[in-house]
Design an enzyme around this catalytic site. Sequence first.
Site, mmCIF file in Angstrom:
data_model
loop_
_atom_site.group_PDB
_atom_site.id
_atom_site.type_symbol
_atom_site.label_atom_id
_atom_site.label_comp_id
_atom_site.label_asym_id
_atom_site.label_seq_id
_atom_site.Cartn_x
_atom_site.Cartn_y
_atom_site.Cartn_z
ATOM 1 N N LEU A 45 0.864 -1.177 0.000
ATOM 2 C CA LEU A 45 0.000 0.000 0.000
ATOM 3 C C LEU A 45 0.897 1.223 0.000
ATOM 4 O O LEU A 45 1.981 1.200 0.607
ATOM 5 C CB LEU A 45 -0.889 0.040 1.254
ATOM 6 N N ASP A 46 0.456 2.301 -0.651
ATOM 7 C CA ASP A 46 1.212 3.547 -0.575
ATOM 8 C C ASP A 46 1.327 3.978 0.881
ATOM 9 O O ASP A 46 0.466 3.671 1.712
ATOM 10 C CB ASP A 46 0.506 4.650 -1.365
ATOM 11 N N ARG A 47 2.367 4.733 1.173
ATOM 12 C CA ARG A 47 2.608 5.168 2.542
ATOM 13 C C ARG A 47 1.416 5.903 3.143
ATOM 14 O O ARG A 47 1.065 5.711 4.310
ATOM 15 C CB ARG A 47 3.855 6.060 2.576
ATOM 16 N N THR A 90 -1.735 5.670 2.256
ATOM 17 C CA THR A 90 -2.975 4.894 2.217
ATOM 18 C C THR A 90 -3.080 4.038 3.471
ATOM 19 O O THR A 90 -2.116 3.377 3.857
ATOM 20 C CB THR A 90 -3.014 3.983 0.974
#
Length: 318
Positions: A146-148, A150
């Site tokens: 997951l993106d940081r 998110t």
Amino acid sequence: MIQERDTRAPGVEWVEVDEGAEGQRIDNFLTTRLKGVPRSHLYRLLRKGEVRVNRKRIRPEYRLQSGDLVRIPPVRSAAPAAAVRPAEGTVQRIRESLIYEDAALLVLDKPSGLAVHGGSGLSFGAIEALRSIYPEYRFLELVHRLDRETSGCLMVAKKRSALRALHEALREGRVEKTYLALVRGAWTGGARRIDAALRKNVLKSGERVVRVDGEGKSSVSHFEPVARYSEATLVRVRLETGRTHQIRVHAAHLGHPLAGDEKYGDEEFNRRLRELGLKRLFLHAAALRLQHPQTGEPLELEAPLPPELERVLEKLKR
């Protein structure tokens, strides 16, 4: 694993991959083999071609196969005592974020702002924190990312066999991932299927961006409105593919960029949402639906919308 010295290069080792490491990413394999070496240094070795598989250069995301021959150059490791332990506050957040665990799988409700792994100037991420909290677990590996910024459901495998099974399920589209996102503007109509290929680009500054590009990789997202507000819409997004920044780029492509998105979003919209208290990207991995990697039983997991995002929605109702 079979290990031998390279007689032509002092200190170089060649390691033959067995079934126990099959399916593992080369960067994670190196992290395990070269304990104490900063992840940024491992990536540098890969970029320079000092680490090779079957005598060929490989990318960090390359997944090992049984029988692969890995070249590992001599590397000076830091003393174990130099390892950085996550702050106690981070450790506590991780402990409180577990939403599922059994012998094969662990699922974390990852907080926004916490990277999934260390690197790029970060000494640790969610996976390093988990390994620090649970040193008795011999195997802990990220199933996906997951993106940081998110938040939400993040799967971590506790067994190599589970990791392989989950990766196969992801490739075959047998894992349903659902997100909640707040987008700019009034959404017209109902659900939409977005089929727009995406391509990664690296700017001169070194910043990585993703663009809609017919020459890119096939990318499919399903958007469905959940709640409508005067200047924004809460949407549910289901992914068929899992490309980098897929939801963010597809939403912007539709003319409905995500709230709080500093890379692909709308500056004025972000400013107005900050006035309502939004201090992060409004994107949350809300649910997972899959078959258990060992038992085959259906598994449905949910992570509730974080309180700071709920508060923004309450203010939008006024």
